[in-house]
Design a protein around this motif. Structure first.
Motif, PDB file in Angstrom:
ATOM      1  N   ILE A  52      66.691  47.528  63.750  1.00 32.88           N
ATOM      2  CA  ILE A  52      65.526  48.142  62.904  1.00 32.88           C
ATOM      3  C   ILE A  52      65.288  47.042  61.879  1.00 32.88           C
ATOM      4  CG2 ILE A  52      64.795  49.936  61.377  1.00 32.88           C
ATOM      5  CD1 ILE A  52      66.182  51.828  63.554  1.00 32.88           C
ATOM      6  N   ALA A  53      66.159  46.695  61.177  1.00 32.46           N
ATOM      7  CA  ALA A  53      66.253  46.007  59.996  1.00 32.46           C
ATOM      8  C   ALA A  53      65.512  44.546  60.304  1.00 32.46           C
ATOM      9  CB  ALA A  53      67.601  45.861  59.134  1.00 32.46           C
ATOM     10  N   ASP A  54      65.920  44.115  61.337  1.00 34.06           N
ATOM     11  CA  ASP A  54      65.289  42.805  61.796  1.00 34.06           C
ATOM     12  C   ASP A  54      63.984  42.898  62.092  1.00 34.06           C
ATOM     13  OD1 ASP A  54      65.688  39.878  62.638  1.00 34.06           O
ATOM     14  OD2 ASP A  54      65.116  40.640  64.557  1.00 34.06           O
ATOM     15  N   ARG A  55      63.528  44.127  62.609  1.00 34.69           N
ATOM     16  CA  ARG A  55      62.151  44.279  63.061  1.00 34.69           C
ATOM     17  C   ARG A  55      61.333  44.389  61.834  1.00 34.69           C
ATOM     18  NH1 ARG A  55      61.956  47.545  68.733  1.00 34.69           N
ATOM     19  NH2 ARG A  55      63.087  46.146  69.955  1.00 34.69           N
ATOM     20  N   LEU A  56      61.859  45.328  60.936  1.00 32.76           N
ATOM     21  CA  LEU A  56      61.219  45.382  59.745  1.00 32.76           C
ATOM     22  C   LEU A  56      61.073  44.077  58.659  1.00 32.76           C
ATOM     23  CD1 LEU A  56      62.699  48.750  58.470  1.00 32.76           C
ATOM     24  CD2 LEU A  56      60.293  48.403  59.010  1.00 32.76           C
ATOM     25  N   ASP A  57      62.019  43.356  58.991  1.00 31.85           N
ATOM     26  CA  ASP A  57      61.868  41.947  58.133  1.00 31.85           C
ATOM     27  C   ASP A  57      60.854  41.192  58.859  1.00 31.85           C
ATOM     28  OD1 ASP A  57      62.910  39.914  56.081  1.00 31.85           O
ATOM     29  OD2 ASP A  57      63.805  39.228  57.678  1.00 31.85           O
ATOM     30  N   SER A  58      60.697  41.155  59.979  1.00 32.85           N
ATOM     31  CA  SER A  58      60.012  40.219  60.932  1.00 32.85           C
ATOM     32  C   SER A  58      58.481  40.790  60.505  1.00 32.85           C
ATOM     33  CB  SER A  58      60.038  40.312  62.312  1.00 32.85           C
ATOM     34  OG  SER A  58      61.393  39.644  62.504  1.00 32.85           O
ATOM     35  N   ALA A  59      58.207  42.021  60.414  1.00 33.20           N
ATOM     36  CA  ALA A  59      56.843  42.634  60.184  1.00 33.20           C
ATOM     37  C   ALA A  59      56.624  42.182  58.753  1.00 33.20           C
ATOM     38  CB  ALA A  59      56.945  44.225  60.390  1.00 33.20           C
ATOM     39  N   ARG A  60      57.398  42.327  57.758  1.00 34.46           N
ATOM     40  CA  ARG A  60      57.185  42.185  56.385  1.00 34.46           C
ATOM     41  C   ARG A  60      56.767  40.631  56.401  1.00 34.46           C
ATOM     42  NH1 ARG A  60      59.647  39.778  52.224  1.00 34.46           N
ATOM     43  NH2 ARG A  60      59.122  40.491  50.100  1.00 34.46           N
ATOM     44  N   THR A  61      57.384  39.683  57.078  1.00 35.77           N
ATOM     45  CA  THR A  61      57.213  38.319  56.983  1.00 35.77           C
ATOM     46  C   THR A  61      55.878  38.199  57.563  1.00 35.77           C
ATOM     47  OG1 THR A  61      59.599  37.818  57.331  1.00 35.77           O
ATOM     48  CG2 THR A  61      57.863  36.139  57.781  1.00 35.77           C
ATOM     49  N   ARG A  62      55.354  38.609  58.819  1.00 30.49           N
ATOM     50  CA  ARG A  62      53.956  38.626  59.276  1.00 30.49           C
ATOM     51  C   ARG A  62      53.031  39.046  58.421  1.00 30.49           C
ATOM     52  NH1 ARG A  62      56.761  40.381  64.019  1.00 30.49           N
ATOM     53  NH2 ARG A  62      55.900  42.486  63.683  1.00 30.49           N
ATOM     54  N   LEU A  63      53.237  39.979  57.575  1.00 24.53           N
ATOM     55  CA  LEU A  63      52.182  40.603  56.722  1.00 24.53           C
ATOM     56  C   LEU A  63      52.090  39.733  55.431  1.00 24.53           C
ATOM     57  CD1 LEU A  63      53.109  44.192  56.731  1.00 24.53           C
ATOM     58  CD2 LEU A  63      51.029  43.534  57.443  1.00 24.53           C
ATOM     59  N   LEU A  64      53.209  39.211  55.083  1.00 26.44           N
ATOM     60  CA  LEU A  64      53.215  38.094  54.083  1.00 26.44           C
ATOM     61  C   LEU A  64      52.333  36.964  54.289  1.00 26.44           C
ATOM     62  CD1 LEU A  64      56.680  38.295  52.513  1.00 26.44           C
ATOM     63  CD2 LEU A  64      54.639  39.051  51.411  1.00 26.44           C
ATOM     64  N   ASP A  65      52.428  36.610  55.660  1.00 29.24           N
ATOM     65  CA  ASP A  65      51.735  35.026  56.014  1.00 29.24           C
ATOM     66  C   ASP A  65      50.232  35.594  56.180  1.00 29.24           C
ATOM     67  OD1 ASP A  65      54.172  33.900  56.422  1.00 29.24           O
ATOM     68  OD2 ASP A  65      54.504  34.307  58.413  1.00 29.24           O
ATOM     69  N   LEU A  66      50.087  36.887  56.586  1.00 28.80           N
ATOM     70  CA  LEU A  66      48.666  37.009  56.735  1.00 28.80           C
ATOM     71  C   LEU A  66      47.770  37.342  55.325  1.00 28.80           C
ATOM     72  CD1 LEU A  66      48.724  39.488  59.720  1.00 28.80           C
ATOM     73  CD2 LEU A  66      47.759  37.283  59.663  1.00 28.80           C
ATOM     74  N   PHE A  67      48.372  37.989  54.494  1.00 34.55           N
ATOM     75  CA  PHE A  67      47.605  38.645  53.255  1.00 34.55           C
ATOM     76  C   PHE A  67      48.069  37.821  52.031  1.00 34.55           C
ATOM     77  CE2 PHE A  67      47.673  42.014  56.433  1.00 34.55           C
ATOM     78  CZ  PHE A  67      46.104  42.128  56.753  1.00 34.55           C
ATOM     79  N   VAL A  68      49.382  37.270  51.740  1.00 36.10           N
ATOM     80  CA  VAL A  68      49.675  36.545  50.526  1.00 36.10           C
ATOM     81  C   VAL A  68      49.584  35.132  50.459  1.00 36.10           C
ATOM     82  CG1 VAL A  68      51.581  36.424  48.796  1.00 36.10           C
ATOM     83  CG2 VAL A  68      51.490  38.511  50.432  1.00 36.10           C
ATOM     84  N   PRO A  69      49.001  34.788  49.320  1.00 32.72           N
ATOM     85  CA  PRO A  69      48.720  33.216  49.225  1.00 32.72           C
ATOM     86  C   PRO A  69      49.980  32.529  49.656  1.00 32.72           C
ATOM     87  CG  PRO A  69      47.743  34.575  47.341  1.00 32.72           C
ATOM     88  CD  PRO A  69      48.568  35.234  47.915  1.00 32.72           C
ATOM     89  N   GLN A  70      49.987  31.320  50.101  1.00 33.95           N
ATOM     90  CA  GLN A  70      51.071  30.390  50.668  1.00 33.95           C
ATOM     91  C   GLN A  70      51.904  30.268  49.314  1.00 33.95           C
ATOM     92  OE1 GLN A  70      51.672  29.602  53.509  1.00 33.95           O
ATOM     93  NE2 GLN A  70      53.410  28.392  53.117  1.00 33.95           N
TER      94      GLN A  70
END
Length: 80
Positions: A52-70
């Motif tokens: 669960i922790a790994d999946r949440l971390d991956s989802a957070r990373t994907r969201l950052l990649d999509l919506f946060v400036p580099q």
């Protein structure tokens, strides 16, 4: 299912054998406690928690990649 292989491989050999020797498909009502103060319960809980922790971390990373400036995001492992 690849996740199940990872969960079983992460368990101590004696806990894995105990689990597999008693395994069969069942369903539980919501809120039912499945395991109580045993090595099997701790092993399963720790393994599921890690997934669960790994999946949440991956989802957070994907969201950052999509919506946060580099370059403005901090990986979850370093955020604490």
């Amino acid at each position: 299912m690849s996740t199940m292989h990872t969960v079983l491989e992460a368990m101590a050999p004696e806990a894995r054998e105990a689990l597999l020797s008693h395994s069969h498909r069942v369903t539980f009502p919501a809120g039912t406690r499945i395991f109580e103060d045993s090595a099997v319960g701790r092993s399963v809980s720790a393994a599921v928690g890690a997934v669960i922790a790994d999946r949440l971390d991956s989802a957070r990373t994907r969201l950052l990649d999509l919506f946060v400036p580099q370059g403005s995001g901090t990986p979850l492992a370093h955020a604490r």
